[in-house]
Design a protein around this motif. Structure first.
Motif, PDB file in Angstrom:
ATOM      1  N   GLY A 285     -26.413 -35.844  44.315  1.00 22.96           N
ATOM      2  CA  GLY A 285     -26.050 -36.443  45.598  1.00 22.96           C
ATOM      3  C   GLY A 285     -27.253 -36.986  46.342  1.00 22.96           C
ATOM      4  N   LEU A 286     -28.387 -36.269  46.278  1.00 22.09           N
ATOM      5  CA  LEU A 286     -29.610 -36.739  46.924  1.00 22.09           C
ATOM      6  C   LEU A 286     -30.090 -38.041  46.292  1.00 22.09           C
ATOM      7  N   ALA A 287     -30.022 -38.122  44.961  1.00 18.94           N
ATOM      8  CA  ALA A 287     -30.420 -39.359  44.271  1.00 18.94           C
ATOM      9  C   ALA A 287     -29.505 -40.515  44.677  1.00 18.94           C
ATOM     10  N   MET A 288     -28.205 -40.244  44.819  1.00 20.01           N
ATOM     11  CA  MET A 288     -27.266 -41.285  45.265  1.00 20.01           C
ATOM     12  C   MET A 288     -27.623 -41.784  46.658  1.00 20.01           C
ATOM     13  N   ALA A 289     -28.055 -40.873  47.531  1.00 24.59           N
ATOM     14  CA  ALA A 289     -28.406 -41.267  48.892  1.00 24.59           C
ATOM     15  C   ALA A 289     -29.664 -42.123  48.932  1.00 24.59           C
ATOM     16  N   LEU A 290     -30.554 -41.926  47.962  1.00 24.05           N
ATOM     17  CA  LEU A 290     -31.840 -42.617  47.968  1.00 24.05           C
ATOM     18  C   LEU A 290     -31.850 -43.921  47.173  1.00 24.05           C
ATOM     19  N   VAL A 291     -30.850 -44.125  46.306  1.00 24.00           N
ATOM     20  CA  VAL A 291     -30.916 -45.251  45.377  1.00 24.00           C
ATOM     21  C   VAL A 291     -30.403 -46.561  45.973  1.00 24.00           C
ATOM     22  N   GLY A 292     -29.697 -46.487  47.088  1.00 26.09           N
ATOM     23  CA  GLY A 292     -29.242 -47.726  47.736  1.00 26.09           C
ATOM     24  C   GLY A 292     -27.830 -48.114  47.366  1.00 26.09           C
TER      25      GLY A 292
ATOM     26  N   PRO B 155     -26.204 -48.997  44.522  1.00 30.30           N
ATOM     27  CA  PRO B 155     -25.490 -48.275  43.453  1.00 30.30           C
ATOM     28  C   PRO B 155     -24.939 -46.927  43.935  1.00 30.30           C
ATOM     29  N   GLY B 156     -25.716 -46.235  44.766  1.00 29.08           N
ATOM     30  CA  GLY B 156     -25.263 -44.962  45.314  1.00 29.08           C
ATOM     31  C   GLY B 156     -24.072 -45.132  46.241  1.00 29.08           C
ATOM     32  N   GLU B 157     -24.053 -46.222  47.018  1.00 34.85           N
ATOM     33  CA  GLU B 157     -22.925 -46.480  47.907  1.00 34.85           C
ATOM     34  C   GLU B 157     -21.641 -46.735  47.125  1.00 34.85           C
ATOM     35  N   ARG B 158     -21.769 -47.473  46.007  1.00 37.26           N
ATOM     36  CA  ARG B 158     -20.582 -47.720  45.185  1.00 37.26           C
ATOM     37  C   ARG B 158     -20.067 -46.422  44.567  1.00 37.26           C
ATOM     38  N   LEU B 159     -20.987 -45.592  44.081  1.00 32.52           N
ATOM     39  CA  LEU B 159     -20.588 -44.302  43.508  1.00 32.52           C
ATOM     40  C   LEU B 159     -19.984 -43.381  44.563  1.00 32.52           C
ATOM     41  N   LYS B 160     -20.499 -43.462  45.788  1.00 29.75           N
ATOM     42  CA  LYS B 160     -19.994 -42.614  46.863  1.00 29.75           C
ATOM     43  C   LYS B 160     -18.510 -42.866  47.097  1.00 29.75           C
ATOM     44  N   GLY B 161     -18.106 -44.139  47.094  1.00 29.12           N
ATOM     45  CA  GLY B 161     -16.693 -44.453  47.277  1.00 29.12           C
ATOM     46  C   GLY B 161     -15.835 -43.853  46.179  1.00 29.12           C
ATOM     47  N   PHE B 162     -16.347 -43.893  44.941  1.00 30.64           N
ATOM     48  CA  PHE B 162     -15.606 -43.310  43.812  1.00 30.64           C
ATOM     49  C   PHE B 162     -15.452 -41.799  43.984  1.00 30.64           C
ATOM     50  N   PHE B 163     -16.544 -41.111  44.317  1.00 25.53           N
ATOM     51  CA  PHE B 163     -16.479 -39.656  44.470  1.00 25.53           C
ATOM     52  C   PHE B 163     -15.607 -39.255  45.655  1.00 25.53           C
ATOM     53  N   GLU B 164     -15.618 -40.039  46.719  1.00 29.10           N
ATOM     54  CA  GLU B 164     -14.748 -39.739  47.857  1.00 29.10           C
ATOM     55  C   GLU B 164     -13.281 -39.822  47.460  1.00 29.10           C
ATOM     56  N   ASP B 165     -12.934 -40.821  46.629  1.00 31.09           N
ATOM     57  CA  ASP B 165     -11.554 -40.934  46.153  1.00 31.09           C
ATOM     58  C   ASP B 165     -11.175 -39.751  45.264  1.00 31.09           C
ATOM     59  N   VAL B 166     -12.100 -39.363  44.371  1.00 27.07           N
ATOM     60  CA  VAL B 166     -11.841 -38.221  43.501  1.00 27.07           C
ATOM     61  C   VAL B 166     -11.670 -36.946  44.327  1.00 27.07           C
ATOM     62  N   ASN B 167     -12.483 -36.798  45.374  1.00 23.32           N
ATOM     63  CA  ASN B 167     -12.389 -35.629  46.236  1.00 23.32           C
ATOM     64  C   ASN B 167     -11.025 -35.560  46.918  1.00 23.32           C
ATOM     65  N   GLU B 168     -10.499 -36.696  47.357  1.00 24.70           N
ATOM     66  CA  GLU B 168      -9.172 -36.722  47.974  1.00 24.70           C
ATOM     67  C   GLU B 168      -8.095 -36.299  46.977  1.00 24.70           C
ATOM     68  N   VAL B 169      -8.221 -36.751  45.735  1.00 30.29           N
ATOM     69  CA  VAL B 169      -7.244 -36.391  44.706  1.00 30.29           C
ATOM     70  C   VAL B 169      -7.276 -34.884  44.438  1.00 30.29           C
ATOM     71  N   ILE B 170      -8.482 -34.312  44.357  1.00 29.23           N
ATOM     72  CA  ILE B 170      -8.597 -32.876  44.095  1.00 29.23           C
ATOM     73  C   ILE B 170      -8.015 -32.067  45.250  1.00 29.23           C
ATOM     74  N   MET B 171      -8.278 -32.502  46.481  1.00 29.18           N
ATOM     75  CA  MET B 171      -7.712 -31.796  47.638  1.00 29.18           C
ATOM     76  C   MET B 171      -6.189 -31.883  47.637  1.00 29.18           C
ATOM     77  N   LYS B 172      -5.650 -33.003  47.140  1.00 25.71           N
ATOM     78  CA  LYS B 172      -4.203 -33.127  47.015  1.00 25.71           C
ATOM     79  C   LYS B 172      -3.669 -32.118  46.002  1.00 25.71           C
ATOM     80  N   LEU B 173      -4.426 -31.906  44.922  1.00 25.24           N
ATOM     81  CA  LEU B 173      -4.038 -30.889  43.941  1.00 25.24           C
ATOM     82  C   LEU B 173      -4.011 -29.499  44.573  1.00 25.24           C
TER      83      LEU B 173
END
Length: 431
Positions: free
Chosen positions: A166-173, A175-193
């Motif tokens: 996560g720290l590397a994602m925050a520092l990379v610019g 690419p990290g922002e694009r990955l952040k959106g993906f992980f946020e979506d996955v997190n919502e799906v897991i919380m739905k589970l």
């Protein structure tokens, strides 16, 4: 007049008491080692339902911890903030553990649960598993293979890898922002589970507790062990329902009764499952949806607490140490009491993630003060119910520390915290 439906917490409470009552009835009137009731009901239906529920929760632990921690870490624009939150969490967890074992030693010294000494001559057999050194734990925090760490459920290694990722994602610019959106979506799906599993939670709690109490005999809770059992149980309840709310009030000025009420269903989960790790998805939902703590905080402090926060186990260690010393007629000095406090507090981190952590930690404490480790065999017979209660206390401490840190970092929504109905309703599966 339309009837008001029973909420999730009410259904879980009904499942808990119904399971306990059904289990006691089975134990008293129906279950013998070889009859059909044990085969069909206890080892059949109840085992299938209970194991399915626990396995379903465990299925979500690793992906939920990894994904939510990555999301929380990459959302922190200031890396120093992560160190500040980690420092606060570690400090509070160690302080509460120190308080827990200090109370346990003080009360046990007054009550004298083993003063009868009638069990000192009994033959007991217990071989303590070797505990890793603190240095080895520090070295092994960094995974050689992150995929293998996830497969084995090594929480400390997963936490470290998720923080670095996560720290590397925050520092990379970008690419990290694009990955952040993906992980946020996955997190919502897991919380739905997690919310889907909430619909079957009352049945899982019923099955787990019915099977536990069907197997649990009360004949061992006599004599010296009864005093030991009640002493540990009372201290656990005091720590969970008095010490934690008091600390919460002193550090946050929040209403402690709201915290206690909102944690109740979570405590029932922990009591029935007897595993802090398996309770992580439910604890994280409680802290975010019901207590109003931002996911950036809870995604870090809850998994960390489930890994290193051992207040309930520390209480058992304190009472067990005094109990065993009294049974064997050994007087502990003040230096030995201080050694017990220090060893148990540090061991809450040093044995993190090790199977059978409670007995390993107790073995370490007994070795430090020169008591016979094999005496642990005396208390194993009554430890099951205490282990269930310890887990409920531990996850309450995780939530309390999470709430305190959320308040101190201005990452707690007090409107959500003060709303008695916030997060109480479980969404429909088809919503």
């Amino acid at each position: 007049m339309p009837t008001k439906k029973i909420g999730l917490t009410g259904r879980i409470v009904i499942g808990m008491f119904a399971g306990i009552l059904f289990g006691i009835l089975l134990n008293q009137f129906a279950v013998t080692p070889d009859n059909w009731v044990r085969f069909v009901v206890v080892d059949g239906v109840l085992r299938v339902v209970g194991e399915f529920f626990i396995t379903s929760l465990m299925m979500l632990v690793v992906p939920l911890v990894f994904v939510s921690l990555v999301v929380g870490t990459c959302s922190m624009s200031d890396p120093s903030k992560l160190g500040r939150i980690g420092g606060k969490a570690l400090f509070l967890y160690l302080i509460t553990t120190g308080i827990a074992i200090s109370i346990a030693l003080s009360v046990a010294s007054i009550v004298k649960p083993g003063s009868g000494g009638s069990m000192a001559a009994q033959e007991v057999n217990f071989e303590a598993a070797p505990a890793p050194s603190f240095v080895d734990v520090l070295i092994n925090m960094v995974p050689r293979n992150p995929i293998n760490a996830m497969a084995e459920g090594n929480m400390l290694q997963i936490i470290v890898f998720a923080l670095l990722f996560g720290l590397a994602m925050a520092l990379v610019g970008k690419p990290g922002e694009r990955l952040k959106g993906f992980f946020e979506d996955v997190n919502e799906v897991i919380m739905k589970l997690v919310m889907i599993l909430m619909h079957v939670a009352p049945y899982g709690v019923f099955a787990l507790l019915a099977r536990t109490f069907a197997d649990l005999g009360f004949g061992d809770l006599l004599g010296d062990l009864a005093v030991y059992f009640v002493t540990v149980l009372v201290i656990l309840l005091v720590h969970g329902f008095i010490v934690y709310p008091t600390i919460l009030t002193l550090l946050t000025r929040l209403n402690p009764m709201i915290f206690v009420r909102k944690m109740f269903s979570n405590q029932i989960f922990a009591f029935s499952i007897s595993s802090s790790n398996a309770t992580i998805p439910v604890t994280m939902r409680t802290t975010t949806k019901r207590l109003g703590v931002d996911n950036k905080i809870s995604s870090f402090t809850v998994p960390l607490g489930a890994t290193i926060n051992m207040d309930g186990t520390a209480i058992m260690q304190g009472v067990a140490t005094v109990f065993i010393a009294q049974l064997y007629g050994i007087d502990l000095t003040m230096n030995q009491y201080l050694m017990v406090i220090l060893t148990a507090t540090l061991a809450s981190i040093g044995t993190a993630g090790v199977p059978g952590v409670g007995l390993i930690m107790l073995a370490m404490v007994l070795q430090q003060v020169g008591l016979p480790v094999e005496a642990i065999g005396l208390i194993i017979g009554v430890d099951r119910l205490l282990d269930m209660t310890r887990t409920a206390v531990n996850i309450t401490g995780d939530a309390m520390v999470t709430t305190v840190i959320g308040k101190s970092e201005q990452q707690l929504d007090e409107d959500v915290y003060n709303d008695p109905d916030a997060g109480a309703k479980v969404e429909k599966i088809d919503s």
